[in-house]
Design an enzyme around this catalytic site. Structure first.
Site, mmCIF file in Angstrom:
data_model
loop_
_atom_site.group_PDB
_atom_site.id
_atom_site.type_symbol
_atom_site.label_atom_id
_atom_site.label_comp_id
_atom_site.label_asym_id
_atom_site.label_seq_id
_atom_site.Cartn_x
_atom_site.Cartn_y
_atom_site.Cartn_z
ATOM 1 N NE ARG A 20 -10.756 23.828 -60.454
ATOM 2 C CZ ARG A 20 -10.076 22.554 -60.118
ATOM 3 N NH1 ARG A 20 -9.069 22.765 -59.575
ATOM 4 N NH2 ARG A 20 -10.542 21.387 -60.682
ATOM 5 N NE ARG A 79 -31.368 35.375 -38.582
ATOM 6 C CZ ARG A 79 -32.111 34.668 -37.595
ATOM 7 N NH1 ARG A 79 -32.811 33.744 -37.866
ATOM 8 N NH2 ARG A 79 -32.005 35.501 -36.402
ATOM 9 C CB CYS A 194 -33.384 39.602 -37.736
ATOM 10 S SG CYS A 194 -32.163 40.190 -38.683
ATOM 11 C CB CYS A 252 -16.454 62.515 -38.631
ATOM 12 S SG CYS A 252 -16.367 60.795 -37.937
#
Length: 349
Positions: A20, A79, A194, A252
């Site tokens: 697929r 999770r 979290c 940077c």
């Protein structure tokens, strides 16, 4: 500590497995062959990392390297999709539990599990030989380390982050795009992790899927299809926006000045793990776990031992975890002084 699972499977079996995906024109048979020849590294095997690893292994990426320092706990199971209750009960290292599960998903992929803490002193070795690095970490300190190491080595880096119902993602390619520091100069999460504000699993799956699809685009060579923005979304409030990432930020320290500041940091001996109510202490020689389990047993309310670590409950609120490589976690406190006191009491110098 490394574990490597060698591939198996025949060409006909692989063609059936990926049929697929091969029918999807932007990948096709040619793209599938490219995937089989590529190597990716996933640093951090928590919520994002488990989704990323699942996608990479099921997609047929030839070699997938898993890098993480932590072990499975019950609070992960909401999770972190590759782990189960038995993994948590055994306190298995996340990379070991993930490698076992992924091996059963796709035996034609080489899965390499590295149970280690990514640091300035070992990051180059951990990323050696990779075509792409995927961010499964949960803190900007490690993300900036990955960013700087990848840009120094010329390895593309796919950033992802999720907390609450919000997430962000972008792909950074040395020599072609600005780096993470250009878009997010300071490592400031606003104190939200979290562990402090929570997280819902759908945002984890969505962010990691955005990371995974950018990884596939890069690995099959479809540069025109890559997203050139930093995506930010909140799936609870149904808001989102994209920040253009076309230009390097002048000055940077990474992609403009090429100073790579995260690689210049001194190796820390004491590190507060963000939001974890834990202090990591390094610098001890590798532990003989069998000997240390006997030594800690009299002082422990309970003791769990496996080939990778010892977890000793010291009191109602505190525990100490010894890893075979010499790392120690003092859990139940965010006070470095208290952590060092416990360390000295049970481990010594």
């Amino acid at each position: 500590m490394r574990h490597t699972h060698a591939p198996s499977g025949t060409p006909s079996e692989d063609n059936e497995r990926y049929s697929r995906q091969i029918r999807f024109a932007p990948i096709g048979a040619c793209g599938q062959e490219k995937l089989a020849q590529r190597s990716v590294g996933i640093v951090g095997m928590g919520a994002l990392g488990t989704v990323l690893a699942n996608h990479m292994v099921r997609s047929g990426v030839g070699r997938v390297r898993l890098i993480d320092r932590d072990y499975v706990e019950r609070s992960n199971l909401q999770r972190q999709m590759l782990y189960d209750e038995e993994d948590a009960e055994q306190s298995l290292p996340k990379v070991v539990a993930a490698e076992r599960r992924l091996r059963r998903i796709n035996s034609s992929v080489t899965v390499e599990a590295i149970f280690a803490d990514a640091r300035p002193g070992n990051i180059a070795e951990l990323l050696e030989g990779l075509d792409l690095v995927l961010d499964g970490t949960d803190n900007f300190r490690t993300r900036f380390l990955l960013n700087d190491a990848c840009y120094q080595a010329g390895i593309p880096f796919v950033y992802g982050g999720a907390v609450g119902s919000r997430g962000m993602s972008a792909i950074f390619v040395p020599g072609e795009t600005p780096c993470l520091r250009c878009l997010i100069p300071e490592a400031d999460s606003g104190g939200e992790t979290c562990d402090t504000v929570g997280v819902i699993s759908p945002i984890v799956d969505i962010v990691a899927s955005y990371q995974a699809v950018e990884a596939l685009k890069f690995l099959v060579g479809d540069a025109q299809a890559r997203r050139e923005t930093l995506l930010s979304l909140d799936i609870w409030t149904n808001r989102g926006h994209e920040l253009p990432a076309a230009r390097k930020r002048s000055g940077c320290p990474c992609c403009d000045l090429q100073e790579y500041p995260a690689l210049q940091l001194a190796e820390e001996t004491t590190l507060l793990l963000c939001g974890r109510d834990s202090i990591q202490i390094t610098g001890h020689a590798p532990f003989d776990l069998e000997r240390w389990s006997l030594q800690l047993q009299p002082a422990s309310r309970s003791l769990k031992v496996n080939p990778y670590l010892i977890r000793a409950e010291l009191s109602e609120h505190e525990r100490i975890v010894l890893f075979a490589d010499g790392r120690v976690l003092v859990q139940g406190t965010d006070d470095p002084v208290r952590a060092r006191t416990i360390y000295d009491r049970y481990i010594g110098s």
